[in-house]
Motif scaffolding. Structure first.
Motif, mmCIF file in Angstrom:
data_model
loop_
_atom_site.group_PDB
_atom_site.id
_atom_site.type_symbol
_atom_site.label_atom_id
_atom_site.label_comp_id
_atom_site.label_asym_id
_atom_site.label_seq_id
_atom_site.Cartn_x
_atom_site.Cartn_y
_atom_site.Cartn_z
ATOM 1 N N LEU A 117 -4.206 -25.725 17.720
ATOM 2 C CA LEU A 117 -3.989 -25.938 19.224
ATOM 3 C C LEU A 117 -3.494 -27.118 19.528
ATOM 4 C CD1 LEU A 117 -7.387 -24.225 20.407
ATOM 5 C CD2 LEU A 117 -5.282 -23.128 20.562
ATOM 6 N N THR A 118 -2.934 -27.402 20.793
ATOM 7 C CA THR A 118 -2.725 -28.707 21.463
ATOM 8 C C THR A 118 -3.790 -29.277 22.451
ATOM 9 O OG1 THR A 118 -1.301 -27.762 22.808
ATOM 10 C CG2 THR A 118 -0.331 -28.944 20.875
ATOM 11 N N HIS A 119 -4.161 -30.231 22.328
ATOM 12 C CA HIS A 119 -5.412 -30.710 23.142
ATOM 13 C C HIS A 119 -5.203 -32.187 23.090
ATOM 14 C CE1 HIS A 119 -8.948 -31.082 25.108
ATOM 15 N NE2 HIS A 119 -9.677 -31.654 24.014
ATOM 16 N N SER A 120 -6.013 -33.084 23.773
ATOM 17 C CA SER A 120 -5.965 -34.460 23.775
ATOM 18 C C SER A 120 -6.277 -35.201 22.526
ATOM 19 C CB SER A 120 -6.703 -34.925 25.210
ATOM 20 O OG SER A 120 -7.905 -34.568 25.196
ATOM 21 N N ILE A 121 -6.572 -34.714 21.498
ATOM 22 C CA ILE A 121 -7.046 -35.194 20.310
ATOM 23 C C ILE A 121 -6.093 -34.164 19.224
ATOM 24 C CG2 ILE A 121 -9.057 -33.805 19.926
ATOM 25 C CD1 ILE A 121 -10.507 -36.143 18.845
ATOM 26 N N PRO A 122 -5.725 -34.983 18.132
ATOM 27 C CA PRO A 122 -5.144 -33.976 17.019
ATOM 28 C C PRO A 122 -6.059 -33.153 16.479
ATOM 29 C CG PRO A 122 -4.494 -36.320 16.993
ATOM 30 C CD PRO A 122 -5.463 -36.282 17.828
ATOM 31 N N GLU A 123 -5.737 -32.283 16.115
ATOM 32 C CA GLU A 123 -6.345 -31.184 14.972
ATOM 33 C C GLU A 123 -7.348 -30.208 15.998
ATOM 34 O OE1 GLU A 123 -6.061 -33.839 11.149
ATOM 35 O OE2 GLU A 123 -7.844 -33.191 11.859
ATOM 36 N N SER A 124 -7.189 -30.276 17.288
ATOM 37 C CA SER A 124 -8.207 -29.424 17.769
ATOM 38 C C SER A 124 -7.757 -27.760 17.328
ATOM 39 C CB SER A 124 -7.768 -29.513 19.425
ATOM 40 O OG SER A 124 -8.930 -28.610 20.036
ATOM 41 N N CYS A 125 -8.920 -27.242 17.012
ATOM 42 C CA CYS A 125 -8.561 -25.758 16.592
ATOM 43 C C CYS A 125 -9.334 -24.621 17.360
ATOM 44 C CB CYS A 125 -8.898 -25.609 15.291
ATOM 45 S SG CYS A 125 -7.624 -26.486 14.191
ATOM 46 N N ALA A 126 -9.023 -23.477 17.601
ATOM 47 C CA ALA A 126 -9.474 -22.384 17.978
ATOM 48 C C ALA A 126 -10.058 -21.610 16.727
ATOM 49 C CB ALA A 126 -8.627 -21.381 18.641
ATOM 50 N N LEU A 127 -11.224 -20.819 16.731
ATOM 51 C CA LEU A 127 -11.761 -20.025 15.683
ATOM 52 C C LEU A 127 -11.399 -18.768 16.075
ATOM 53 C CD1 LEU A 127 -14.881 -22.031 15.073
ATOM 54 C CD2 LEU A 127 -12.917 -22.092 13.627
ATOM 55 N N VAL A 128 -11.032 -18.021 15.239
ATOM 56 C CA VAL A 128 -11.024 -16.487 15.256
ATOM 57 C C VAL A 128 -12.014 -15.854 14.452
ATOM 58 C CG1 VAL A 128 -9.205 -16.098 13.823
ATOM 59 C CG2 VAL A 128 -9.480 -14.457 15.241
ATOM 60 N N MET A 129 -12.849 -15.179 14.799
ATOM 61 C CA MET A 129 -14.069 -14.497 13.944
ATOM 62 C C MET A 129 -13.927 -13.181 13.989
ATOM 63 S SD MET A 129 -17.005 -17.137 15.459
ATOM 64 C CE MET A 129 -16.558 -17.023 17.261
ATOM 65 N N LEU A 130 -14.139 -12.578 12.678
ATOM 66 C CA LEU A 130 -14.329 -11.004 12.428
ATOM 67 C C LEU A 130 -15.755 -10.897 12.019
ATOM 68 C CD1 LEU A 130 -11.290 -11.890 12.427
ATOM 69 C CD2 LEU A 130 -11.014 -9.826 10.880
ATOM 70 N N ALA A 131 -16.271 -9.975 12.648
ATOM 71 C CA ALA A 131 -17.652 -9.696 12.241
ATOM 72 C C ALA A 131 -18.080 -8.231 12.732
ATOM 73 C CB ALA A 131 -18.681 -10.642 12.649
ATOM 74 N N GLY A 132 -18.445 -7.343 11.881
ATOM 75 C CA GLY A 132 -18.927 -5.932 12.127
ATOM 76 C C GLY A 132 -17.709 -5.226 12.974
ATOM 77 N N GLY A 133 -16.444 -5.545 12.641
ATOM 78 C CA GLY A 133 -15.544 -4.663 13.118
ATOM 79 C C GLY A 133 -14.899 -5.226 14.333
ATOM 80 N N TYR A 134 -15.556 -6.322 14.935
ATOM 81 C CA TYR A 134 -15.176 -7.248 16.466
ATOM 82 C C TYR A 134 -14.441 -8.137 15.936
ATOM 83 C CZ TYR A 134 -18.686 -4.242 18.285
ATOM 84 O OH TYR A 134 -19.292 -2.933 19.009
ATOM 85 N N ARG A 135 -13.403 -8.592 16.896
ATOM 86 C CA ARG A 135 -12.329 -9.856 16.607
ATOM 87 C C ARG A 135 -12.727 -10.636 18.021
ATOM 88 N NH1 ARG A 135 -7.890 -8.628 13.642
ATOM 89 N NH2 ARG A 135 -6.693 -10.097 15.007
ATOM 90 N N VAL A 136 -13.267 -11.967 17.848
ATOM 91 C CA VAL A 136 -13.751 -12.831 18.771
ATOM 92 C C VAL A 136 -12.872 -14.070 18.610
ATOM 93 C CG1 VAL A 136 -15.510 -14.044 19.745
ATOM 94 C CG2 VAL A 136 -16.026 -11.972 18.926
ATOM 95 N N LEU A 137 -12.333 -14.555 19.669
ATOM 96 C CA LEU A 137 -11.423 -15.870 19.697
ATOM 97 C C LEU A 137 -12.138 -16.946 20.472
ATOM 98 C CD1 LEU A 137 -9.008 -17.307 18.709
ATOM 99 C CD2 LEU A 137 -7.939 -16.978 20.982
ATOM 100 N N HIS A 138 -12.844 -18.015 19.842
ATOM 101 C CA HIS A 138 -13.197 -18.861 20.431
ATOM 102 C C HIS A 138 -12.465 -20.172 20.705
ATOM 103 C CE1 HIS A 138 -17.073 -21.748 20.971
ATOM 104 N NE2 HIS A 138 -16.051 -22.524 20.794
ATOM 105 N N THR A 139 -12.008 -20.225 21.861
ATOM 106 C CA THR A 139 -10.760 -21.091 22.126
ATOM 107 C C THR A 139 -11.049 -22.669 21.755
ATOM 108 O OG1 THR A 139 -11.011 -21.489 24.394
ATOM 109 C CG2 THR A 139 -9.936 -19.629 23.738
#
Length: 536
Positions: A117-139
């Protein structure tokens, strides 16, 4: 102060582990997350995933990780900063594992991928998580910046490929803000124009972690024939780690502080810490004439390339008064708003991301209650289910029935004292011998007003095991006290409120409980822009 735990089939992972500065306590100690609740519930994370290298996301790792002793996954910049912290604490950094943006890995039933992602520091990342058939995005923390200066803009194609997302755990920090957050490229142009028009010495104060801003200042100085110098330990550390990773290759050569006295003032740009009025930061030392190598003179220029964090308004104002007394010219967010851009998404950016990923559910995090509520309003307009605005200590279940709060656990603060994490002592009632029964946890969000202080948003009160309390009367009394107290800082406010609070509780409760008070800085809402943003 960020720490989120995700669990599936009794396997738990942690995302981020940050700290905050307690402005309402003497000497402004560090506060770190309280691990009593996860310990009581038998929760020990099997891995820690870091989204980016800001202190409110990594600052508590060296203090708390020894209780977990699990692998730590971080992108190169955050990993480099963590290694320095571990070295200071005498810890082995063997558990810190570098993961590149775009890579995927597994932890038990979880499959996770880091998305840049873009943020005020390089390499900021979101996490997309898959577990038990669910798709969760932690921004994590993010914004849409078409010209981030360091790194590449967000990939719309990559995020569209995620759709549909079952749940997004999303950044609410600027949800009330209409429009767009602004670009680092635009700030760079404004800085270059401002510095070019300055006569005399130029000092630019910004957050040390905003490497794109540091690079923009360096480039602007070079175009004007000026040399640059870094001032402040955190600034020097951040730039050193970034240069080692190749992020600052075109940053002009640096002049050591001790050589600045040999250069004419109009050939110098100093990039300094201290934009928030911190008492020990470089800009404060300059304002007080306590820096060993530089003395500000009439005609010098100070540029605040940062917005005031809520609660810091009065220390910043005192700092500016000292600077004006020295005869320097000030540029700040009020006179020159183009010299700063936030690192968090405004409404247009939130809407654009959600149109890409098509989430069915949203859990708004970060910011204050009004930011979360504005985020919920946006979700409602997009037909996204967002029934909860969580608070610290909430245990939330997400399944085929949606989101629900299973339990709410009080979170007594823990502070770092003499190099160890200890429970916050709370308010001592040594002046009275009334027996304490139960505990009362009070988190009080306030903002400075023209005459005193004002309470903002909801009163966060938990009276576990204490005798009954009339919350309406208590709230009215608190509002009256806050308006009457003259205090310049949160620490002064807390010191003045402490004895009054003890006496009021002793008069109005059958038994005086053990009281834990936290005073937090909050932003004053802007009803006009908020309403127009939501109703348009």
């Amino acid at each position: 102060m960020n720490l989120t735990l995700y669990g599936y089939d009794d396997h738990w992972i942690a995302v981020d582990c940050g700290m905050m500065i307690r402005q309402d306590l003497p000497n402004s100690p560090l506060q770190v997350p309280n691990l009593d609740t996860p310990k009581a519930l038998g929760i020990t994370p099997k891995a820690l995933f870091i989204t980016h290298g800001h202190e409110d996301h990594i600052g508590a790792v060296a203090w708390l990780w020894p209780m977990w002793n699990c692998p730590i996954y971080a992108t190169p910049l955050a990993a480099g900063l963590l290694r320095l912290k571990f070295a200071e604490h005498g810890l082995s950094s063997a558990a810190i594992q570098v993961i590149e943006p775009g890579e995927a890995l597994e932890s038990g039933p979880f499959t996770l991928r880091y998305l840049l992602l873009t943020h005020s520091i390089p390499e900021s990342c979101a996490l997309v998580m898959l577990a038990g058939g669910y798709r969760v995005l932690h921004t994590g923390d993010w914004k849409l910046d078409p010209e981030p200066l360091i790194g590449t803009p967000m990939s719309a194609t990559q995020f569209r490929a995620l759709a549909p997302i079952d749940l997004v755990v999303g950044d609410s920090t600027n949800a009330p803000m209409p429009g767009h957050s602004g670009s680092e490229g635009d700030v760079a142009k404004a800085l270059a124009k401002t510095i070019a028009n300055c006569q005399g010495r130029v000092v630019v104060s910004c957050f040390a972690s905003n490497l794109a801003r540091v690079l923009a200042i360096g480039r602007a100085a070079q175009k004007c024939g000026r040399r640059i110098s870094l001032m402040g330990r955190s600034m020097e550390r951040m730039v050193s780690v970034a240069r080692g990773l190749g992020y600052m290759d075109d940053l002009p050569p640096l002049v050591p502080n001790h050589d600045l006295g040999y250069l004419p003032p109009d050939e110098v740009v100093i990039i300094a810490t201290g934009s928030q009025g911190e008492p020990r930061a470089a800009l404060q030392r300059l304002a007080q004439g306590r820096h060993p190598f530089v003395e500000l003179e009439p005609g010098d220029n100070i540029i605040f390339s940062a917005k005031a964090i809520p609660g810091n308004e009065r220390p910043i104002e005192q700092l500016k008064k000292r600077l004006v007394h020295l005869g320097v010219r000030l540029y700040d967010e009020f006179t020159n708003p183009e010299l700063h851009a936030t690192g968090h998404p405004a409404q247009e950016e939130l809407i654009k991301l959600y149109l890409w990923i098509k989430p069915s559910h949203l859990m708004p995090v970060h910011g204050e209650a009004r930011h979360q509520q504005a985020h919920q309003e946006i979700a409602q307009r997009l037909s996204i289910s967002a029934p909860l605005a969580p608070v610290n200590g909430d245990l939330i279940c997400f399944d085929s029935h949606g989101l629900r709060c299973e339990a709410r656990y009080p979170q007594p603060p823990c502070i770092v004292s003499q190099n160890s994490v200890v429970p916050h002592p709370g308010l001592e009632s040594s002046a009275t011998h009334t027996a304490r029964r139960g505990s009362l946890y009070l988190a009080l969000p306030v903002t400075a007003s023209a005459t005193g202080w004002s309470r903002i948003g909801r009163l966060m009160l938990d009276a576990s095991g204490a005798s009954p309390l009339d919350e309406d009367s208590f709230s009215e009394w608190l509002d009256d006290q806050l308006e009457a107290i003259a205090a310049d800082t949160l620490a002064d406010l807390r010191q003045a409120l402490q004895p009054r609070l003890i006496h009021w509780l002793a008069d109005h409760m059958q038994h005086l409980p053990e009281v834990h008070l936290q005073i937090m800085a909050a932003e004053m809402p802007e009803p006009a822009s908020y309403g127009s943003a939501i109703n348009r």
